[in-house]
Write a protein that holds these residues in place. Structure first.
Motif, mmCIF file in Angstrom:
data_model
loop_
_atom_site.group_PDB
_atom_site.id
_atom_site.type_symbol
_atom_site.label_atom_id
_atom_site.label_comp_id
_atom_site.label_asym_id
_atom_site.label_seq_id
_atom_site.Cartn_x
_atom_site.Cartn_y
_atom_site.Cartn_z
ATOM 1 N N GLN A 1 0.841 -1.187 0.000
ATOM 2 C CA GLN A 1 0.000 0.000 0.000
ATOM 3 C C GLN A 1 0.882 1.245 0.000
ATOM 4 O OE1 GLN A 1 -2.771 0.062 3.196
ATOM 5 N NE2 GLN A 1 -3.640 2.046 2.648
ATOM 6 N N VAL A 2 0.578 2.145 -0.923
ATOM 7 C CA VAL A 2 1.372 3.360 -1.051
ATOM 8 C C VAL A 2 1.072 4.288 0.110
ATOM 9 C CG1 VAL A 2 1.864 5.355 -2.482
ATOM 10 C CG2 VAL A 2 1.352 3.152 -3.545
ATOM 11 N N GLN A 3 2.117 4.873 0.664
ATOM 12 C CA GLN A 3 1.946 5.825 1.749
ATOM 13 C C GLN A 3 2.610 7.145 1.410
ATOM 14 O OE1 GLN A 3 3.526 3.646 5.198
ATOM 15 N NE2 GLN A 3 1.469 3.714 6.042
ATOM 16 N N LEU A 4 1.971 8.209 1.838
ATOM 17 C CA LEU A 4 2.532 9.548 1.755
ATOM 18 C C LEU A 4 2.630 10.052 3.190
ATOM 19 C CD1 LEU A 4 0.344 11.028 -1.141
ATOM 20 C CD2 LEU A 4 2.628 10.024 -1.329
ATOM 21 N N VAL A 5 3.821 10.405 3.621
ATOM 22 C CA VAL A 5 4.026 10.816 5.004
ATOM 23 C C VAL A 5 4.549 12.244 5.027
ATOM 24 C CG1 VAL A 5 5.211 10.335 7.156
ATOM 25 C CG2 VAL A 5 4.490 8.438 5.681
ATOM 26 N N GLU A 6 3.737 13.138 5.596
ATOM 27 C CA GLU A 6 4.124 14.537 5.700
ATOM 28 C C GLU A 6 4.877 14.784 7.000
ATOM 29 O OE1 GLU A 6 -0.241 14.891 4.002
ATOM 30 O OE2 GLU A 6 0.782 13.734 5.562
ATOM 31 N N SER A 7 5.723 15.792 6.967
ATOM 32 C CA SER A 7 6.415 16.253 8.154
ATOM 33 C C SER A 7 6.802 17.712 7.967
ATOM 34 C CB SER A 7 7.652 15.395 8.432
ATOM 35 O OG SER A 7 8.566 15.482 7.352
ATOM 36 N N ALA A 23 7.119 12.377 2.017
ATOM 37 C CA ALA A 23 7.888 11.217 1.576
ATOM 38 C C ALA A 23 6.951 10.126 1.093
ATOM 39 C CB ALA A 23 8.748 10.705 2.720
ATOM 40 N N ALA A 24 7.176 9.670 -0.129
ATOM 41 C CA ALA A 24 6.357 8.601 -0.699
ATOM 42 C C ALA A 24 7.046 7.258 -0.485
ATOM 43 C CB ALA A 24 6.137 8.838 -2.186
ATOM 44 N N SER A 25 6.237 6.222 -0.318
ATOM 45 C CA SER A 25 6.783 4.886 -0.055
ATOM 46 C C SER A 25 7.128 4.154 -1.338
ATOM 47 C CB SER A 25 5.782 4.061 0.755
ATOM 48 O OG SER A 25 4.571 3.912 0.046
ATOM 49 N N MET A 26 6.983 4.867 -2.466
ATOM 50 C CA MET A 26 7.357 4.264 -3.733
ATOM 51 C C MET A 26 7.926 5.349 -4.649
ATOM 52 S SD MET A 26 3.574 3.605 -5.355
ATOM 53 C CE MET A 26 4.207 2.948 -6.893
ATOM 54 N N ASN A 27 8.455 4.946 -5.770
ATOM 55 C CA ASN A 27 9.063 5.872 -6.711
ATOM 56 C C ASN A 27 8.037 6.900 -7.170
ATOM 57 O OD1 ASN A 27 10.180 7.082 -9.099
ATOM 58 N ND2 ASN A 27 11.589 5.367 -9.211
ATOM 59 N N ILE A 28 8.357 8.180 -7.013
ATOM 60 C CA ILE A 28 7.365 9.214 -7.339
ATOM 61 C C ILE A 28 7.096 9.315 -8.838
ATOM 62 C CG2 ILE A 28 7.821 10.548 -5.253
ATOM 63 C CD1 ILE A 28 9.388 12.542 -6.968
ATOM 64 N N PHE A 29 7.918 8.688 -9.658
ATOM 65 C CA PHE A 29 7.618 8.666 -11.090
ATOM 66 C C PHE A 29 6.402 7.798 -11.393
ATOM 67 C CE2 PHE A 29 10.702 11.380 -12.579
ATOM 68 C CZ PHE A 29 11.971 11.055 -12.127
ATOM 69 N N PRO A 103 -6.188 5.063 -16.957
ATOM 70 C CA PRO A 103 -7.385 5.101 -16.092
ATOM 71 C C PRO A 103 -7.470 3.898 -15.168
ATOM 72 C CG PRO A 103 -7.955 4.314 -18.294
ATOM 73 C CD PRO A 103 -6.483 4.613 -18.318
ATOM 74 N N PRO A 104 -8.154 4.056 -14.045
ATOM 75 C CA PRO A 104 -8.647 5.326 -13.543
ATOM 76 C C PRO A 104 -7.563 6.065 -12.767
ATOM 77 C CG PRO A 104 -9.293 3.563 -12.061
ATOM 78 C CD PRO A 104 -8.549 2.919 -13.189
ATOM 79 N N VAL A 105 -7.634 7.366 -12.766
ATOM 80 C CA VAL A 105 -6.734 8.175 -11.959
ATOM 81 C C VAL A 105 -7.172 8.091 -10.500
ATOM 82 C CG1 VAL A 105 -5.906 10.509 -11.511
ATOM 83 C CG2 VAL A 105 -6.255 9.732 -13.869
ATOM 84 N N ARG A 106 -6.240 7.845 -9.613
ATOM 85 C CA ARG A 106 -6.542 7.770 -8.191
ATOM 86 C C ARG A 106 -5.840 8.901 -7.451
ATOM 87 N NH1 ARG A 106 -4.931 3.157 -5.114
ATOM 88 N NH2 ARG A 106 -3.178 2.919 -6.528
ATOM 89 N N ASP A 107 -6.534 9.395 -6.423
ATOM 90 C CA ASP A 107 -5.950 10.398 -5.543
ATOM 91 C C ASP A 107 -5.460 9.713 -4.279
ATOM 92 O OD1 ASP A 107 -8.102 12.774 -6.770
ATOM 93 O OD2 ASP A 107 -5.997 13.256 -6.345
ATOM 94 N N LEU A 108 -4.197 9.930 -3.953
ATOM 95 C CA LEU A 108 -3.634 9.415 -2.708
ATOM 96 C C LEU A 108 -3.351 10.594 -1.789
ATOM 97 C CD1 LEU A 108 -1.106 6.862 -4.223
ATOM 98 C CD2 LEU A 108 -3.462 6.450 -3.506
ATOM 99 N N TRP A 109 -3.601 10.413 -0.496
ATOM 100 C CA TRP A 109 -3.446 11.505 0.464
ATOM 101 C C TRP A 109 -2.595 11.086 1.647
ATOM 102 C CZ3 TRP A 109 -5.241 16.249 -0.751
ATOM 103 C CH2 TRP A 109 -6.235 16.351 -1.727
ATOM 104 N N GLY A 110 -1.842 12.047 2.148
ATOM 105 C CA GLY A 110 -1.162 11.843 3.404
ATOM 106 C C GLY A 110 -2.099 12.144 4.553
ATOM 107 N N GLN A 111 -1.577 12.013 5.771
ATOM 108 C CA GLN A 111 -2.409 12.187 6.957
ATOM 109 C C GLN A 111 -2.560 13.652 7.345
ATOM 110 O OE1 GLN A 111 0.749 11.446 7.030
ATOM 111 N NE2 GLN A 111 1.667 12.688 8.656
ATOM 112 N N GLY A 112 -1.737 14.500 6.777
ATOM 113 C CA GLY A 112 -1.807 15.923 7.066
ATOM 114 C C GLY A 112 -0.845 16.352 8.150
ATOM 115 N N THR A 113 -0.418 17.599 8.058
ATOM 116 C CA THR A 113 0.454 18.178 9.079
ATOM 117 C C THR A 113 -0.039 19.591 9.380
ATOM 118 O OG1 THR A 113 2.766 18.632 9.698
ATOM 119 C CG2 THR A 113 2.174 19.028 7.401
#
Length: 119
Positions: A1-7, A23-29, A103-113
């Motif tokens: 599962q892809v994670q986005l972690v803000e700080s 920081a993304a848990s996978m290659n941002i490309f 398709p489909p385009v998905r939106d992934l979100w971090g937990q927020g800071t």
């Protein structure tokens, strides 16, 4: 599962600076575009800035132009938001976003800071 972690959020004085990291848990490309959004209490989430992962093309909301800078470090799979000349109205929870190829385009979100600007 892809994670986005803000700080990098916190309390800063009026006119000060902060740098947020995502920081993304996978290659941002793997993403078409990454960006920052924010949501203040009682308000809708709004776009702050975006950057394409391939070319680095940036886009900013009018209310941050000239004050905020979005950038990316491909080697670290990290996107940054440098915030200068902070105003009281910049107080909000800042969320990192990534849009996948479709398709489909998905939106992934971090937990927020939380960013709080005080006078």
């Amino acid at each position: 599962q892809v994670q986005l972690v803000e700080s990098g959020g916190g309390l800063v004085q009026l006119g000060g600076s902060l740098r947020l990291s995502c920081a993304a848990s996978m290659n941002i490309f793997s993403f078409v575009v990454m960006g920052w959004y924010r949501q203040a209490p009682g308000k809708q989430r709004e776009l702050v800035a975006t950057i394409t992962t391939s070319s680095g093309t940036t886009n900013y909301a009018d209310f941050v132009k000239g004050r905020f800078t979005i950038s990316r470090d491909n080697a670290k799979n990290t996107v940054y938001l440098q915030m200068n000349s902070l105003k009281l109205e910049d107080t909000a929870v800042y969320f990192c976003n990534a849009k996948t190829y479709g398709p489909p385009v998905r939106d992934l979100w971090g937990q927020g800071t939380q960013v709080t600007v005080s006078s």
